[in-house]
Design an enzyme around this catalytic site. Structure first.
Site, PDB file in Angstrom:
ATOM      1  N   LEU A  43      44.297  34.315  42.692  1.00 53.96           N
ATOM      2  CA  LEU A  43      43.443  35.411  43.181  1.00 53.96           C
ATOM      3  C   LEU A  43      43.740  36.746  42.497  1.00 53.96           C
ATOM      4  O   LEU A  43      42.853  37.563  42.302  1.00 53.96           O
ATOM      5  CB  LEU A  43      43.621  35.600  44.687  1.00 53.96           C
ATOM      6  N   PHE A  48      54.163  42.905  41.943  1.00 56.06           N
ATOM      7  CA  PHE A  48      54.912  42.114  42.923  1.00 56.06           C
ATOM      8  C   PHE A  48      54.985  40.640  42.564  1.00 56.06           C
ATOM      9  O   PHE A  48      55.818  39.918  43.067  1.00 56.06           O
ATOM     10  CB  PHE A  48      54.224  42.248  44.284  1.00 56.06           C
ATOM     11  N   ASP A 160      51.178  53.942  48.446  1.00 59.43           N
ATOM     12  CA  ASP A 160      50.628  53.387  47.202  1.00 59.43           C
ATOM     13  C   ASP A 160      49.129  53.109  47.360  1.00 59.43           C
ATOM     14  O   ASP A 160      48.639  52.072  46.919  1.00 59.43           O
ATOM     15  CB  ASP A 160      51.384  52.109  46.821  1.00 59.43           C
TER      16      ASP A 160
HETATM   17  C1  PIT Z   1      43.986  38.268  49.522  1.00 60.62           C
HETATM   18  C2  PIT Z   1      43.069  38.181  48.494  1.00 60.62           C
HETATM   19  C3  PIT Z   1      43.355  38.816  47.301  1.00 60.62           C
HETATM   20  C4  PIT Z   1      44.525  39.517  47.116  1.00 60.62           C
HETATM   21  C5  PIT Z   1      45.421  39.591  48.150  1.00 60.62           C
HETATM   22  C6  PIT Z   1      45.150  38.967  49.370  1.00 60.62           C
HETATM   23  C7  PIT Z   1      46.640  40.346  47.932  1.00 60.62           C
HETATM   24  C8  PIT Z   1      47.305  40.881  48.891  1.00 60.62           C
HETATM   25  C9  PIT Z   1      48.548  41.597  48.756  1.00 60.62           C
HETATM   26  C10 PIT Z   1      49.177  41.944  49.920  1.00 60.62           C
HETATM   27  C11 PIT Z   1      50.345  42.588  49.894  1.00 60.62           C
HETATM   28  C12 PIT Z   1      50.921  42.951  48.670  1.00 60.62           C
HETATM   29  C13 PIT Z   1      50.275  42.637  47.509  1.00 60.62           C
HETATM   30  C14 PIT Z   1      49.088  41.947  47.561  1.00 60.62           C
HETATM   31  O1  PIT Z   1      52.114  43.614  48.660  1.00 60.62           O
HETATM   32  O2  PIT Z   1      42.446  38.758  46.309  1.00 60.62           O
HETATM   33  O3  PIT Z   1      43.714  37.639  50.688  1.00 60.62           O
HETATM   34  O4  PIT Z   1      51.009  42.928  51.018  1.00 60.62           O
END
Ligand code: PIT
Length: 342
Positions: A43, A48, A160
């Site tokens: 995705l 991270f 952020d």
């Molecule tokens: C989804 C769909 C998508 C990306 C994400 C979640 C990413 C989430 C995310 C959440 C965090 C983080 C980094 C990324 O630190 O396309 O359902 O808490």
């Protein structure tokens, strides 16, 4: 309620049921994510690690799995901080945490998160079939402020906020959610919190000068996001990061570009009350929700519906393409730091 460019009503679809019931989250070490989830397509990727769509084997439920590689002890502390913070953030405008797996031998932690299907807000609004209007910008901004208002009431700073961290719930509705609490911090107003991170174009003057941050720090970012959404222009961007930081420190910007010609005075007033150098003088998230610009988006529109002016997204398209490049360069630099040369 609002109207689109053809004069049809745009209704913010009602908040759907939470993706899942409240869950007591404990970090699971006895099993790994692949025991209970089928991993599906990719995705997204950030500093991270990576996020994949996944399916829970027992329930058939679709979720998102975020993998974080733990190299240093500090990285583990950071993810634990993120998990602790996410546990206290149950709100429909903030991505929800479902489960956590830790695999000490593989040095990986996996966060199972609510699945958000619509992609990044800015990617969506630059789609050639999408008609962006000021009213829609209001709807998006008020939802960002709702999410932030809740976070701030829980004494948590996001630190952020940027376009990449605003996702659309679906490909056709207008609901958004804030993601990425990797840099979020609990805030104690009696203690001095200073931070040294963030994305150049969106960080507040107090971050640049390494002074005390606070709730206002997130609201500065709302002001920048709003300015970019309405015009496609970045209010403080210079030719390099140093110049950008200089412009931020001066907190000088204007609405001189022709892209602002059709933008309402209320929208400009809203931004003017956020992009203020002194963080204590910026509007709070709750004051934003009471500002006439955002009040309008929930007020019933008198009939007949006035036609909305369409925002030209030519500049915004350039902005998004530039950020895609920056992201790719950052990903390469991150690999280089890991010692992977190519
Ligand atoms: C989804 C769909 C998508 C990306 C994400 C979640 C990413 C989430 C995310 C959440 C965090 C983080 C980094 C990324 O630190 O396309 O359902 O808490």
């Amino acid at each position: 309620m609002s109207s689109d460019a053809m004069g049809r009503r745009i209704e913010l679809e009602p908040d759907c049921e939470p993706a899942f019931e409240y869950r007591q989250i404990t970090i699971r070490k006895e099993k790994w994510v692949t025991d209970e989830f089928e991993l599906l397509e990719f995705l997204g990727r950030g500093k991270f690690g990576e996020v994949k769509r996944c399916k829970e084997k027992s329930s058939g439920r679709f979720l998102a799995a975020k993998f974080v590689s733990i190299v240093k002890e500090q990285e583990k502390k950071d993810v634990y901080n993120e998990i602790e913070i996410m546990k206290s953030l149950q709100h429909p405008r903030l991505i929800q945490l479902y489960d956590v797996y830790e695999n000490p031998s593989k040095k990986q932690i996996c966060l199972i998160l609510e699945l958000i299907n619509g992609g990044e807000l800015f990617e969506r609004v630059i789609d050639e079939n999408f008609i962006l209007t000021e009213r829609l910008c209001e709807l998006y901004t008020s939802q960002i402020c709702e999410g932030l208002n809740f976070m701030h009431k829980m004494n948590i700073l996001h630190l952020d906020l940027k376009p990449e961290n605003i996702l659309c719930l679906s490909k056709d509705g207008h609901r958004i959610k804030i993601i990425d609490f990797g840099l979020a911090r609990r805030f104690n107003p009696t203690q001095t919190l200073k931070v040294l991170f963030g994305t150049p174009e969106f960080v507040a003057p107090e971050v640049v000068s390494y002074d005390k941050v606070g709730y206002g720090t997130d609201l500065w970012s709302v002001g920048v996001i709003c300015y970019v959404l309405l015009s496609g222009l970045s209010p403080f961007m210079g030719d390099n990061d140093g110049e950008t930081y200089n412009n931020i420190t001066k907190a000088e910007f204007d609405f001189d570009d022709e892209s602002f010609d059709d933008i309402s005075d209320e929208a400009k007033d809203f931004i003017n009350k956020l992009l203020v150098k002194d963080l204590s003088k910026r509007m709070t998230a709750s004051q934003c929700l009471d500002h006439p610009w955002l009040k309008k988006s929930i007020a019933p529109t008198p009939e007949p519906l006035a036609k909305e002016k369409i925002i030209n997204t030519k500049n915004l398209r350039r902005f998004v393409i530039r950020r895609r490049w920056q992201k790719a360069v950052n990903a390469l630099l991150a690999l280089k730091r890991l010692g992977l040369n190519f």
